[in-house]
Design a protein around this motif. Structure first.
Motif, mmCIF file in Angstrom:
data_model
loop_
_atom_site.group_PDB
_atom_site.id
_atom_site.type_symbol
_atom_site.label_atom_id
_atom_site.label_comp_id
_atom_site.label_asym_id
_atom_site.label_seq_id
_atom_site.Cartn_x
_atom_site.Cartn_y
_atom_site.Cartn_z
ATOM 1 N N PRO A 207 7.285 7.555 5.350
ATOM 2 C CA PRO A 207 6.337 8.467 6.004
ATOM 3 C C PRO A 207 5.073 8.617 5.142
ATOM 4 N N TRP A 208 4.167 7.684 5.264
ATOM 5 C CA TRP A 208 3.001 7.667 4.380
ATOM 6 C C TRP A 208 1.834 8.497 4.886
ATOM 7 N N LEU A 209 1.878 8.880 6.159
ATOM 8 C CA LEU A 209 0.844 9.727 6.740
ATOM 9 C C LEU A 209 1.348 11.160 6.912
ATOM 10 N N GLN A 210 0.429 12.129 6.831
ATOM 11 C CA GLN A 210 0.814 13.497 7.172
ATOM 12 C C GLN A 210 1.273 13.582 8.622
ATOM 13 N N GLN A 211 0.767 12.728 9.479
ATOM 14 C CA GLN A 211 1.241 12.683 10.863
ATOM 15 C C GLN A 211 2.728 12.351 10.916
ATOM 16 N N HIS A 212 3.171 11.429 10.038
ATOM 17 C CA HIS A 212 4.604 11.104 9.978
ATOM 18 C C HIS A 212 5.417 12.307 9.522
ATOM 19 N N VAL A 213 4.862 13.066 8.584
ATOM 20 C CA VAL A 213 5.543 14.276 8.112
ATOM 21 C C VAL A 213 5.657 15.277 9.261
ATOM 22 N N ARG A 214 4.570 15.467 9.985
ATOM 23 C CA ARG A 214 4.598 16.389 11.127
ATOM 24 C C ARG A 214 5.627 15.943 12.160
ATOM 25 N N GLN A 215 5.721 14.636 12.375
ATOM 26 C CA GLN A 215 6.650 14.095 13.376
ATOM 27 C C GLN A 215 8.085 14.025 12.873
ATOM 28 N N ALA A 216 8.293 14.335 11.589
ATOM 29 C CA ALA A 216 9.625 14.275 10.971
ATOM 30 C C ALA A 216 10.197 12.858 11.028
ATOM 31 N N THR B 91 0.809 -1.213 0.000
ATOM 32 C CA THR B 91 0.000 0.000 0.000
ATOM 33 C C THR B 91 0.843 1.264 0.000
ATOM 34 N N ILE B 92 2.176 1.114 0.118
ATOM 35 C CA ILE B 92 3.108 2.238 0.191
ATOM 36 C C ILE B 92 4.425 1.837 -0.480
ATOM 37 N N GLY B 93 5.412 2.729 -0.409
ATOM 38 C CA GLY B 93 6.774 2.386 -0.810
ATOM 39 C C GLY B 93 6.969 2.146 -2.290
ATOM 40 N N GLY B 94 6.125 2.751 -3.132
ATOM 41 C CA GLY B 94 6.253 2.577 -4.575
ATOM 42 C C GLY B 94 5.679 1.280 -5.086
ATOM 43 N N HIS B 95 5.047 0.495 -4.212
ATOM 44 C CA HIS B 95 4.478 -0.784 -4.616
ATOM 45 C C HIS B 95 2.956 -0.778 -4.573
ATOM 46 N N SER B 96 2.371 0.419 -4.625
ATOM 47 C CA SER B 96 0.925 0.562 -4.785
ATOM 48 C C SER B 96 0.603 1.245 -6.112
ATOM 49 N N LEU B 97 1.568 1.244 -7.036
ATOM 50 C CA LEU B 97 1.418 1.949 -8.313
ATOM 51 C C LEU B 97 1.069 0.954 -9.419
ATOM 52 N N LEU B 98 -0.040 1.199 -10.101
ATOM 53 C CA LEU B 98 -0.529 0.312 -11.156
ATOM 54 C C LEU B 98 0.232 0.569 -12.450
ATOM 55 N N ARG B 99 0.867 -0.475 -12.972
ATOM 56 C CA ARG B 99 1.678 -0.338 -14.187
ATOM 57 C C ARG B 99 0.904 0.361 -15.299
ATOM 58 N N ALA C 115 6.714 11.351 0.024
ATOM 59 C CA ALA C 115 7.417 10.278 0.720
ATOM 60 C C ALA C 115 6.610 8.990 0.764
ATOM 61 N N HIS C 116 5.325 9.062 0.496
ATOM 62 C CA HIS C 116 4.458 7.875 0.430
ATOM 63 C C HIS C 116 5.013 6.832 -0.534
ATOM 64 N N ASP C 117 5.683 7.281 -1.606
ATOM 65 C CA ASP C 117 6.102 6.374 -2.685
ATOM 66 C C ASP C 117 7.607 6.148 -2.760
ATOM 67 N N GLY D 186 -3.121 9.473 -2.004
ATOM 68 C CA GLY D 186 -2.599 8.342 -1.262
ATOM 69 C C GLY D 186 -3.638 7.275 -1.006
ATOM 70 N N GLY D 187 -3.458 6.555 0.108
ATOM 71 C CA GLY D 187 -4.358 5.461 0.440
ATOM 72 C C GLY D 187 -5.450 5.835 1.407
#
Length: 634
Positions: free
Chosen positions: A501-510, A97-105, A490-492, A151-152
């Motif tokens: 950091p797939w959530l905006q919360q992760h971005v806020r938390q650095a 669902t993240i890390g560049g592996h939720s992208l449809l070819r 950063a989601h991808d 995102g997701g």
């Protein structure tokens, strides 16, 4: 290259049915997909506490078929990729669902592309989760109109900053626009507006009176965070074991209310009798079940119903991937239905055969008389014969595989289930017979060694199909259009840990990670690469923190424990910025008062990887920028 097929993986026998029939024969289609709603979170599946009267009515219509043994891709993006292509998720590039592996070819042919080719007006509302930049966004994959969050889920890193489910900013064919109301209400309201506009254009003869529509309405609810108006959660607070479950159930009831509103509008517009309605969820329960033991067995009770299944979202056992599926076809669409003996019930028909998410695209094409381009095949089959009321004995003999691969590169047998009628082979080792043991408590592999060997063989055939392209990243494309800004988040980011950091919360938390983005340069030339700590819409500086609430979140109906999703932000003492791409390595000192660090590079055509990083003061850390904007200079 198109994913391989295997002779033992069925292809739809109905893929080209009706291609010579008149366009007037083609019905409208509305496909409603909910997010994280388990099989047991509906009244008609046996839940005595949840209020879903409109979906229960739809299920029990004499013109509906309930599929009771239907299976998904176990998590959000994988299921969606298979629904829209008829291919097993892993073969499409989507196994996470993240890390560049939720992208449809990009070379996957999609359901809206097929329907659009025969004249359908196509719209997508809600969750996409298959790519947020060129050329993988929904309006670039066959939808005429797409109104969606990033995102997701609402509040993911690619989403509009500060979205909280209420009065949010969503993207309309890529452009941000503010909407009023609760997210689920917005998706249904915009669906109704799309259909009304379509019918008005037909009445004015702006478009052909025979032109049908296809709507893919994919709610983000009831996915976490469990944000909902109190009037819905209040219904369940007395009985639910937890506050989150009360909210989750309330979100489902809100969806059901909207289904009723949509059906009333279809009746009022006079299009209900020519409209196929499909309802499904994307995986097992993601919030409606608690009190699981270490093996995934649920102690059921009020507002804690899992239909007797083991596991929940992400699990390889039934509770992880058995999901509801309803297909409602008015008689004006199909004509008189032949009711098979095994399908009779008090209202709608019931199909107890094994079906899967890869069957959806071939089914819709069959029911709409839509041909597939020559040379393209499915991993699923059309369920059209069942919908028309006939037996489909081949379903009893086929094997289906699903798995959960939340890793950078799929691992054989990892969290997998091989299914054949009522048999389940789990992780290649455990064997269960659901006829005698629906809760999957007794492993009977020692009693059936030949069956274990057969099912392991079926898995090997499936693995041969889906693993063909595991080493091929799915890239975003640069330089397709002049002056286009490709927005990366950063989601991808790709890294071996699939920790991003797939959530905006992760971005806020650095949250600190590093990795690369997979890119394809389509046009050689000069590009600017802009690195940011915060998204452009905020205009915060690179070293700036956030004090307090900058989003105006709904404190009256969002739990205080989730405040970190919507307010505050850690200041980073950034000193250097760095990029590497196509053998070019550049870095510069950061201006603490600047909102971004910008580099200019000459890029050649071809696939590549972009590594970008910030370095902070003290013992320097490698910190991937949370947002990157790439633009070709004219």
């Amino acid at each position: 290259p198109h994913p391989k097929t295997h002779p033992n993986i069925m292809t739809s026998p109905n893929a080209a049915v009706g291609s010579d029939q008149p366009k007037a024969a083609r019905p409208n289609v509305i496909f409603i997909l909910t997010d994280d709603q388990g099989y047991g979170e509906l009244g008609y599946t046996g839940n005595k506490y949840i209020r879903t009267p409109h979906l229960d009515e739809l299920a029990n219509s004499p013109h509906s078929v309930q599929f009771t043994d239907h299976h998904s891709g176990t998590t959000c993006a994988p299921t969606r990729s298979g629904l829209l292509t008829g291919h097993y998720a892993n073969s499409t590039g989507v196994w996470h669902t993240i890390g560049g592996h939720s992208l449809l070819r990009e070379d996957e042919f999609t359901l809206p592309q097929a329907l659009g080719a025969v004249g359908y007006a196509t719209a997508h509302l809600g969750k996409w989760h298959l790519g947020d930049a060129t050329p993988l966004r929904p309006f670039e994959r066959g939808f005429d109109l797409s109104i969606y969050h990033g995102g997701g889920g609402v509040g993911n890193a690619p989403d509009a900053w500060g979205n909280d489910y209420f009065d949010d900013t969503y993207f309309v064919n890529g452009e941000p626009k503010k909407f009023q109301g609760y997210c689920t209400d917005v998706w249904f309201s915009q669906t109704i507006e799309f259909i009304k506009s379509h019918e008005e254009r037909k009445a004015k003869r702006d478009i052909s009176e025979d032109k049908p529509f296809f709507v893919y309405l994919a709610t983000n609810a009831p996915h976490h965070p469990f944000n909902v108006e109190n009037k819905y959660a209040d219904i369940y607070r007395k009985n639910a074991p937890t506050e989150n479950q009360a909210r989750f159930y309330g979100m489902v009831t809100n969806i059901d209310e909207n289904v009723g509103r949509l059906r009333s509008e279809l009746d009022e517009m006079g299009v209900a009798d020519n409209t196929i309605l499909i309802f499904m969820s994307d995986n097992g329960s993601g919030g409606g079940v608690s009190q699981l033991d270490k093996d995934g067995h649920v102690t059921e009770g009020p507002c804690n119903y899992n239909a007797g299944m083991r596991g929940m979202k992400g699990w390889e056992y039934e509770g992880g991937h058995r999901v509801p599926l309803l297909i409602h076809c008015p008689p004006t669409v199909l004509g008189p239905r032949t009711i098979s003996s095994h399908d009779k019930n008090k209202g709608g028909q019931i199909c107890n055969e094994l079906t899967a998410y890869v069957d959806i695209m071939p089914t819709v094409l069959d029911l709409t008389n839509t041909p597939m381009p020559e040379g393209r095949q499915f991993h699923g089959v059309s369920l059209g014969p069942i919908v028309r009321g006939y037996e489909q004995p081949e379903l009893h003999e086929r094997a289906i595989v699903t798995d959960t691969q939340r890793v950078a590169r799929p691992v054989k047998w990892f969290h997998s289930s091989v299914m054949k009628n009522k048999w389940r082979l789990i992780n290649g080792m455990e064997l269960y017979n659901l006829e005698d043991d629906p809760g999957q408590r007794t492993d009977v592999r020692a009693d059936h060694p030949d069956l274990v060997a057969e099912l392991r063989g079926e898995y090997d055939k499936w693995w041969d199909i889906v693993s063909d392209q595991f080493g091929r990243d799915v890239p975003y494309v640069l330089g397709r259009a002049e002056e286009e800004v490709v927005e990366l988040s950063a989601h991808d980011i790709h890294n071996e840990a699939s920790d991003v950091p797939w959530l905006q919360q992760h971005v806020r938390q650095a949250k600190v990670v590093s990795g690369y983005w997979a890119l394809k340069v389509e046009t050689a030339g000069t590009y600017t690469i802009e690195l940011r700590r915060w998204p452009r819409s905020t205009n915060y500086t690179l070293t700036q923190g956030i004090d307090g609430d900058d989003s105006g979140w709904r404190k009256d109906c969002i739990q205080a424990e989730n405040a970190g999703m919507y307010e505050g932000g850690v200041a980073l003492p950034l000193r250097w910025a760095h990029v590497e791409v196509q053998g070019i390595s550049l870095h510069s000192e950061i201006d603490p008062d600047a909102a971004s660090a910008v580099f200019s590079v000459e890029l050649e055509t071809g696939e590549t990887q972009l590594f970008a990083a910030f370095y902070d003061k003290g013992p320097p850390r490698v910190i991937a920028p949370y947002y990157v904007y790439v633009k070709k200079v004219a």
